[in-house]
Design a protein around this motif. Structure first.
Motif, PDB file in Angstrom:
ATOM      1  N   CYS A  64     -12.938   6.148   8.390  1.00 35.08           N
ATOM      2  CA  CYS A  64     -12.244   4.864   8.343  1.00 35.08           C
ATOM      3  C   CYS A  64     -11.125   4.881   9.383  1.00 35.08           C
ATOM      4  N   VAL A  65     -10.941   3.758  10.078  1.00 35.05           N
ATOM      5  CA  VAL A  65      -9.840   3.626  11.030  1.00 35.05           C
ATOM      6  C   VAL A  65      -8.672   2.954  10.302  1.00 35.05           C
ATOM      7  N   GLY A  66      -7.489   3.538  10.428  1.00 31.52           N
ATOM      8  CA  GLY A  66      -6.287   2.976   9.803  1.00 31.52           C
ATOM      9  C   GLY A  66      -5.480   2.167  10.803  1.00 31.52           C
ATOM     10  N   GLY A 106      -5.402   7.537  -2.958  1.00 35.24           N
ATOM     11  CA  GLY A 106      -5.240   6.123  -2.642  1.00 35.24           C
ATOM     12  C   GLY A 106      -6.457   5.492  -2.010  1.00 35.24           C
ATOM     13  N   LYS A 107      -7.251   6.303  -1.295  1.00 41.59           N
ATOM     14  CA  LYS A 107      -8.322   5.749  -0.467  1.00 41.59           C
ATOM     15  C   LYS A 107      -9.726   6.235  -0.811  1.00 41.59           C
ATOM     16  N   ALA A 108      -9.845   7.427  -1.379  1.00 46.63           N
ATOM     17  CA  ALA A 108     -11.160   8.073  -1.463  1.00 46.63           C
ATOM     18  C   ALA A 108     -11.676   8.189  -2.892  1.00 46.63           C
ATOM     19  N   GLY A 135     -11.347  -0.883  10.217  1.00 43.28           N
ATOM     20  CA  GLY A 135      -9.997  -1.375   9.985  1.00 43.28           C
ATOM     21  C   GLY A 135      -9.988  -2.807   9.496  1.00 43.28           C
ATOM     22  N   THR A 136      -8.867  -3.185   8.879  1.00 40.87           N
ATOM     23  CA  THR A 136      -8.765  -4.511   8.260  1.00 40.87           C
ATOM     24  C   THR A 136      -7.720  -5.368   8.955  1.00 40.87           C
ATOM     25  N   PRO A 137      -7.966  -6.676   9.030  1.00 42.74           N
ATOM     26  CA  PRO A 137      -6.930  -7.572   9.551  1.00 42.74           C
ATOM     27  C   PRO A 137      -5.859  -7.849   8.499  1.00 42.74           C
TER      28      PRO A 137
HETATM   29 MN    MN Z   1      -8.815   0.078   5.878  1.00 41.14          MN
END
Ligand code: MN
Length: 232
Positions: A30-32, A134-136, A203-205
């Motif tokens: 994942c790109v942060g 938090g993420k995985a 990544g997210t906007p």
């Molecule tokens: Mn993300």
């Protein structure tokens, strides 16, 4: 040949759109902070380089087109955030892939959600600890069918949106990425040897926010259609 002491877990296979074949997943990168406006809403300037983290392969939740897929609300959080993202699926890989050749590695694209226990992620940041809680976590990666690049063509632009309960929460364009798709593949291939089966959440906007049980999330990316989940 020696037997396994118990049955090994199955390969995670994602449906390919309009096909009976499955895409076998190897790793999930994942790109942060890859959109400047999202970096700013998270308290950064938007000019820092993006970075990478991983989710476990079995955290993926396949989301079928035309259905509302149930996704369990995770434990130990009271601030579960959505992050709508374009996912790139690799059909080949390598080390130190030049930017000019990076698109050749792409098998296809999918809609994805990088679900985040924001409270636990923020605590990890504060303490200088890793981000896995938090993420995985389990079910943290809802993902739609893979659309082959042979069908979609190489994706470089197009709208990306997320609605929650019918209300527009995230809207941007893929051109707003700080590192575009070939740049992300190239950079990542300098850190890890990439291989067929790897996924990259790009990544997210801006516009991330919290959801609760019962909320319906509808994601769309131009050229890839839409998918829908409900938190249960
Ligand atoms: Mn993300």
């Amino acid at each position: 040949m020696a037997d396994y002491v118990f049955t090994p877990p199955a390969i995670v296979g994602l449906p390919i759109a309009d096909s009976n074949q499955l895409f076998p997943v190897r790793r999930v990168y994942c790109v942060g902070r890859n959109y400047a406006e999202h970096a700013k809403e998270m308290g950064f300037t938007g000019r820092e380089d993006p970075f990478f983290f991983c989710k476990p392969t079995d955290a993926l939740v396949p989301v079928a087109t035309g259905e509302v897929t149930e996704v369990p609300y995770p434990s130990k959080t009271s601030n579960l955030h959505y992050e709508m993202e374009l996912v790139v699926a690799l059909g080949s890989g390598g080390c130190d892939i030049p930017v000019e050749r990076a698109n050749d590695c792409i098998f296809g694209y999918a809609l994805g959600l990088d679900m985040t226990r924001r409270d636990l992620q923020n605590e990890s940041k504060k303490q200088g600890r890793p981000w896995e809680t938090g993420k995985a976590f389990d079910h943290s990666g809802p993902i739609g069918p893979i659309h082959p690049r042979a069908v979609t063509g190489t994706i470089t632009q197009g709208s990306i949106t997320l609605h929650v309960n019918g209300s527009l929460k995230q809207t941007s364009d893929l051109t707003q990425m700080i590192w575009n798709i070939p740049e992300s593949i190239s950079y990542l291939s300098g850190l890890f040897e990439l291989k067929a089966g790897d996924l990259i959440f790009t990544g997210t906007p801006e516009g991330v926010g919290a959801v609760v049980k019962g909320d319906k999330l509808l994601g769309r990316i131009a050229g890839l259609g839409e998918f829908e989940i409900v938190m249960v």
